[in-house]
Write an enzyme that holds these catalytic residues in place. Sequence first.
Site, PDB file in Angstrom:
ATOM      1  N   GLY A   5       4.223   9.944  -7.547  1.00  0.00           N
ATOM      2  CA  GLY A   5       5.030   9.565  -6.399  1.00  0.00           C
ATOM      3  C   GLY A   5       6.041  10.645  -6.056  1.00  0.00           C
ATOM      4  O   GLY A   5       6.304  11.566  -6.846  1.00  0.00           O
ATOM      5  N   CYS A   6       6.600  10.541  -4.872  1.00  0.00           N
ATOM      6  CA  CYS A   6       7.508  11.573  -4.374  1.00  0.00           C
ATOM      7  C   CYS A   6       8.809  11.603  -5.168  1.00  0.00           C
ATOM      8  O   CYS A   6       9.228  12.649  -5.663  1.00  0.00           O
ATOM      9  CB  CYS A   6       7.775  11.373  -2.882  1.00  0.00           C
ATOM     10  SG  CYS A   6       8.261   9.703  -2.418  1.00  0.00           S
ATOM     11  N   TYR A   7       9.460  10.436  -5.285  1.00  0.00           N
ATOM     12  CA  TYR A   7      10.688  10.407  -6.083  1.00  0.00           C
ATOM     13  C   TYR A   7      10.425  10.842  -7.521  1.00  0.00           C
ATOM     14  O   TYR A   7      11.178  11.664  -8.072  1.00  0.00           O
ATOM     15  CB  TYR A   7      11.292   9.004  -6.086  1.00  0.00           C
ATOM     16  CG  TYR A   7      11.945   8.564  -4.797  1.00  0.00           C
ATOM     17  CD1 TYR A   7      12.999   9.290  -4.241  1.00  0.00           C
ATOM     18  CD2 TYR A   7      11.552   7.398  -4.159  1.00  0.00           C
ATOM     19  CE1 TYR A   7      13.629   8.856  -3.077  1.00  0.00           C
ATOM     20  CE2 TYR A   7      12.177   6.962  -2.994  1.00  0.00           C
ATOM     21  CZ  TYR A   7      13.218   7.692  -2.461  1.00  0.00           C
ATOM     22  OH  TYR A   7      13.841   7.260  -1.317  1.00  0.00           O
TER      23      TYR A   7
ATOM     24  N   GLU B 268      12.536  18.904  -2.902  1.00  0.00           N
ATOM     25  CA  GLU B 268      11.106  19.076  -2.645  1.00  0.00           C
ATOM     26  C   GLU B 268      10.818  18.441  -1.293  1.00  0.00           C
ATOM     27  O   GLU B 268      11.650  17.732  -0.730  1.00  0.00           O
ATOM     28  CB  GLU B 268      10.276  18.364  -3.729  1.00  0.00           C
ATOM     29  CG  GLU B 268      10.546  16.859  -3.702  1.00  0.00           C
ATOM     30  CD  GLU B 268       9.638  16.010  -4.576  1.00  0.00           C
ATOM     31  OE1 GLU B 268       9.101  16.528  -5.565  1.00  0.00           O
ATOM     32  OE2 GLU B 268       9.490  14.810  -4.259  1.00  0.00           O
TER      33      GLU B 268
END
Lengths: 347, 347, 347, 347
Positions: D154-156, D317
């Site tokens: 996932g992104c987080y 990011e």
Amino acid sequence: MERIKTAIVGASGYTGMELLRLLLVHPQVELVAATSRQEAGKPIHAVFPRFRHAPAAELAFIEPDPDAIAATGAKVAFLALPHGVAAEIARALLERGLKVIDLSADFRLRDAAVYAEFYGHEHPAPDLLSQAVYGLPEVRAEEIAKSDLIASPGCYPTSIILPLVPLLAEKLIDPATIVANSYSGVSGAGRKADISLLFVECNESVRAYGLPKHRHLSEIEQELTLAAGEQVTITFLPHLMPVTAGIHTTTTAKLAPGIDPEAVGRSLEAAYARSAFVRVLGRGGYPDTKNVTRTNFIDIGWQYDARTGRVILLSAEDNLGKGAGGQAVQSFNHMFGLEETAGLQNF
Amino acid sequence: MERIKTAIVGASGYTGMELLRLLLVHPQVELVAATSRQEAGKPIHAVFPRFRHAPAAELAFIEPDPDAIAATGAKVAFLALPHGVAAEIARALLERGLKVIDLSADFRLRDAAVYAEFYGHEHPAPDLLSQAVYGLPEVRAEEIAKSDLIASPGCYPTSIILPLVPLLAEKLIDPATIVANSYSGVSGAGRKADISLLFVECNESVRAYGLPKHRHLSEIEQELTLAAGEQVTITFLPHLMPVTAGIHTTTTAKLAPGIDPEAVGRSLEAAYARSAFVRVLGRGGYPDTKNVTRTNFIDIGWQYDARTGRVILLSAEDNLGKGAGGQAVQSFNHMFGLEETAGLQNF
Amino acid sequence: MERIKTAIVGASGYTGMELLRLLLVHPQVELVAATSRQEAGKPIHAVFPRFRHAPAAELAFIEPDPDAIAATGAKVAFLALPHGVAAEIARALLERGLKVIDLSADFRLRDAAVYAEFYGHEHPAPDLLSQAVYGLPEVRAEEIAKSDLIASPGCYPTSIILPLVPLLAEKLIDPATIVANSYSGVSGAGRKADISLLFVECNESVRAYGLPKHRHLSEIEQELTLAAGEQVTITFLPHLMPVTAGIHTTTTAKLAPGIDPEAVGRSLEAAYARSAFVRVLGRGGYPDTKNVTRTNFIDIGWQYDARTGRVILLSAEDNLGKGAGGQAVQSFNHMFGLEETAGLQNF
Amino acid sequence: MERIKTAIVGASGYTGMELLRLLLVHPQVELVAATSRQEAGKPIHAVFPRFRHAPAAELAFIEPDPDAIAATGAKVAFLALPHGVAAEIARALLERGLKVIDLSADFRLRDAAVYAEFYGHEHPAPDLLSQAVYGLPEVRAEEIAKSDLIASPGCYPTSIILPLVPLLAEKLIDPATIVANSYSGVSGAGRKADISLLFVECNESVRAYGLPKHRHLSEIEQELTLAAGEQVTITFLPHLMPVTAGIHTTTTAKLAPGIDPEAVGRSLEAAYARSAFVRVLGRGGYPDTKNVTRTNFIDIGWQYDARTGRVILLSAEDNLGKGAGGQAVQSFNHMFGLEETAGLQNF
């Protein structure tokens, strides 16, 4: 002085939100009703947390029922509803003795046939058109003061009509050469769940839409024609830009033969010298939307392009302010004999 | 194939940054010099942390000294310098055998008198004007391929010229009626410490500027006049809008008498059918800046307003991309016989 | 009631602009002076076109000369000056009988040694520190009402102190575990020509700065220590985010042993039940900066993370409003016996 | 070398759009299928005009039918589908011999019970969990290279795990004290018609959400626990901020007793010295989301707060890049023995 009992019908969109923002703290207003089919039963502050701690924000939204609205003792109702829907409830409220300030397009056109042409369906209440006043206080404050039914102008039209009216009235420009380029903030598109209005779709994006015959053309040309005393047909180019609120319009037209360009400035100054909300910046003045957002001001600058003989008119307003809620409150002030600036003097 | 040794002169502004972004990863380029008086001695990635880990980002900025640049073995230099400054170093580099792609205004005008009129000082190198080619690859790719001195077009001009050129060449529109409304992202104003460019001054703000005689008019009218075969003078209305990058231009002009509006679409399609970077969206197509940012594309849509007889041209490009760095790299590709799209195929 | 003659010293930055916005229309204020070295001689509306048509916006900026300010009959001066500069003029104005509300850091710390540690130079007026009151009206309204010298709190400190004070006073959390993460709009960095504050540098950008020992820590810890009755040292993490105005702070701390998490909510509710400007949203409530911008509200929500035993405090305010100008006006209202909400009830 | 036939399943959301952006121009990829129930039948460029003129953008979306996908000859499929939905199609594609890179949460957790706890329903394919590899190439490139089923992070989690893993592995920080504050751009919330994601609701707005037990905690803690060799439970605070793309995470934790703070820097440098996509900025370095958007980089800076003994880790990011599509392509490169940076070297 007793406060004027006031209702907002259709108060959960962005125009309704702006009306709430203004009327919750208007010194001569008592907000007695706010309607929303979707949010009925919830207090205003639950839908718009920004208004928490405003005295009337405890008021709960109700269904848009004319009898229920009338039962609140409201003397006036602002309608922030879709066109087509507004006319019906306007009639019901007028019959119950309320004054009506309609922010939809339903009563803006004098000719039901033009409505049908631009809006794609028959006018829902053609018999009421003759009693409605197009609510541009700078142009017809006296009529507004005497009317029970105000058709408050659209956001784009306000930004286009006000700079042009004095020039057309004095025949300083050639009406056949008018091109109006408008850029609107995203709140102008409404508070609806639509992919094209998502943050990611609008941020870092600019695009035109609604070409070549946007509905607002109908009221724009009606008012310009009245001012010019001859039929005016223009090109109108609406765009969406990534700001929450604000409209910037750049209008060009050929200077009429034999006219001194400085007459443009004199005309604008004379027309709006005593206007509380029109700020004429003069030749070389550049209106900036950031100076008018959340106010009822419209800023107007102009320039003359001697190389091509074109007058350039620049205007900036808040599409929700002078372009919608603020202007409607300005008409309200006229209708009830208040100071024109009551409840509108924020910066 | 050996990579082409390349220099960027004036690489610390936004145009320089875009050139770095493209040339650092261009498959046929070896970046051998990047100059900046202000940042001399620092590696590229220290000034632009975005480029860290790019192979050539360890390169240190040097002073813009022609001998030092030539000593790197550079075969070509991109100049991203202020007008007036570029001409001098261009001459010095040409004398040292480098090809020059100048992104300033210094070599865009064929007539030094027009330069003096619009830029307010004598042209710094009038003798070089005749050898410079105005670098619009869609219009004169062959000349570009043979030239040693390219005057890469301005950002606004590219967005205005490309949609108009085919229509003027075919006499589909009336040149006397052209009005071009442009909105540019803030990077177009440059990377300089100026209160008016602060985030707080630009965010939630739209405003016109530079009216009525912006410097870019000179090159716009030069190119339109060449295309039309007659003198063309237009009204050009630049605005600043709150996005980092992107230009949106809406141009109107009267359809010429007796012309079928669909000829507009046919003309655009024909002109750009084989263009890698011009995407014609057709009648009713709406270019959106978010679809072209960080690319070398220009998107063009059009519409016809039958009520007024006006053609509406819509175009969107990245002011730093097709409007500056990307287009310069496109010319570079032509000059060195590379694929036109080399190093520019990012989405 | 006669209006209170009021001066703003240093009125051309963003804090000065917000003070102007509030005081130009405050019903009990007569603005008699606004100073700016840079803009002296220009009317207020020429520097801030947004204020055009406000009655007092015709007033011209003057030099910040204490005698000239006193000569206007001002009873009170708001200082929006850099730290170090404010102290000197504060003294001069106090000597001339004015009350002073200083928005710089000069009088916020009780201990001149702490000032020297955090601000890097000796305190310019240590003898005045004992008479200054740290102007958080929710914490010490009575002291403010009696004082002639108010040190109005910083933007970050307000957002951190208000949620924590009741919890520390009741020993509901462990002071050694406090971490405060703050995100501020760009106006918090001031109106200065600095490359890093350009639109292009801030837009689509988020970054931390000032770690690990931002100057605001000094006043934060002073106030938390007073509330806790023991030395409190925290980690404070300021960031810049791409909005014009607004601070969002997320603070975590361990719940003290044996405490019921719901005590957090009860404590916040009790502390701010009668506060006009603190809106406690309750457990699970999410403050949003867009609900507080251009107001004097601070919204506070909270949550409990049972998995780790941490209390989560969320707060949102306008850095220029409750974080600067609004809060200063709130103190002003207390000092002059006005309604606390006078001039601050906008939404 | 022959290009690898590749499919994207669920290609009409923002993650799908980023996968398209990367794979349309990946030098070793031939895009043979893109699925979307909603857009089936339309060419890719009709849904995403940005991709017009990309060679494969003429490809039409198809329904997500496993047989149809397999029939295209695809060797690998990227799944950008909601959790719960992805598992089923992953199984069907694996059975048909395709490799699968799943960007949903379905295969990220080793323990189906944890999945049920965090996602609120039984795991749809628990038997496949043991063959899935959590696709963080910096941590387990070799496993990724050998696997047929990648669970892309996932992104987080990516922004939190990468800075912490080396410090936990070397026991430089106290795992019980970790607090991670993350701010995500709005594209992270997906491309869905939801009022709360409208431009007007997100612009000039910052707010927390999903507290205190966001679903991403499950994979974050799984990976941190593996790195630490002991159970790690953290506080994770997600927020929404007004940018299109980008995540900024600020993580704090107590330095372990007796550790030299500089060990933090040495650990990060050592861990990522040879990583193509992790850029360690060092002590005092401030990552900025604008330097990583549209790339596969994650920038990491750090600081030590000696006053409280806390280590501060900063990371930035692109939530769609290293946080989703870019990282998935990075895993793809490992799976097919390509250069790790293939198709990802854009700036």
